[in-house]
Write a protein that holds these residues in place. Structure first.
Motif, short mmCIF file in Angstrom:
data_model
loop_
_atom_site.label_atom_id
_atom_site.label_comp_id
_atom_site.label_asym_id
_atom_site.label_seq_id
_atom_site.Cartn_x
_atom_site.Cartn_y
_atom_site.Cartn_z
N ALA A 15 0.83 -1.21 0.00
CA ALA A 15 0.00 0.00 0.00
C ALA A 15 0.86 1.26 0.00
O ALA A 15 0.56 2.22 -0.71
N GLY A 16 1.94 1.26 0.77
CA GLY A 16 2.79 2.43 0.87
C GLY A 16 3.57 2.74 -0.39
O GLY A 16 3.93 3.89 -0.65
N GLN A 17 3.83 1.73 -1.19
CA GLN A 17 4.60 1.95 -2.41
C GLN A 17 3.90 2.88 -3.39
O GLN A 17 4.56 3.66 -4.07
N LYS A 18 2.59 2.80 -3.47
CA LYS A 18 1.87 3.58 -4.49
C LYS A 18 2.16 5.06 -4.40
O LYS A 18 2.55 5.68 -5.39
N SER A 19 1.98 5.65 -3.24
CA SER A 19 2.19 7.10 -3.12
C SER A 19 3.67 7.46 -3.27
O SER A 19 4.00 8.47 -3.88
N ARG A 20 4.55 6.62 -2.74
CA ARG A 20 5.99 6.91 -2.88
C ARG A 20 6.40 6.86 -4.34
O ARG A 20 7.18 7.70 -4.80
N ILE A 21 5.88 5.90 -5.08
CA ILE A 21 6.22 5.79 -6.51
C ILE A 21 5.71 7.01 -7.27
O ILE A 21 6.45 7.60 -8.05
#
Length: 158
Positions: A96-102
């Motif tokens: 879940a956290g990867q989406k916004s960081r990407i």
């Protein structure tokens, strides 16, 4: 086009996130006959590889826990694990956290050249951040299909 690509990430990752929440964790480590890895390994591998494709290949610090490469990197397998792998809850949080960081990191950088070209195990060479990121969609879908096959195999055997 950039926004379209980022918008496409939502349903792709959404399928993965929904699946990890709907599969009982007690099935996570079963490896049915004909398979090399478990459901847990496949979810963790999706998270690790996407992190490597977007952040690792561009020279940025990877934010997945350090043990993810040992547990979920290419060539790893549950039979070789020592210690306890991350829980579904932890893997779900990483996914879940990867989406916004990407989205934040790659905004305006899809055409950015990688520090050096990278050739994956399939023989595909990536030259830009966008090429590596887009391959992640294919990779994630491929492993989601494997997860579905493992899950069905477990259900049919029970």
């Amino acid at each position: 086009m950039e926004q379209t690509i980022f918008d496409h990430m939502e349903p792709v990752r959404g399928i993965t996130e929904k699946s990890i929440k709907n599969i009982p964790e007690e099935m996570a480590d079963i490896i049915p006959e004909g398979f090399n890895n478990s459901i847990r390994w496949n979810f963790g591998h999706i998270a690790f590889v996407q992190e490597k494709l977007v952040f690792g290949l561009t020279g940025e610090e990877m934010m997945v826990p350090k043990n993810y490469e040992r547990f979920f990197g290419a060539g790893s397998k549950p039979a070789d694990w020592t210690g306890y792998p991350p829980s579904f809850m932890e893997i779900a949080s990483v996914l879940a956290g990867q989406k916004s960081r990407i989205k934040t990191y790659l905004h305006g950088r899809l055409d950015q050249k990688l520090p050096s070209p990278y050739t994956n195990r399939s023989g595909i060479t990536f030259y830009t951040a966008g090429e590596a990121f887009l391959f992640g969609f294919y990779h994630e879908a491929m492993h989601m299909e494997t997860i579905k096959q493992i899950y069905r195999s477990i259900l049919n055997k029970g």
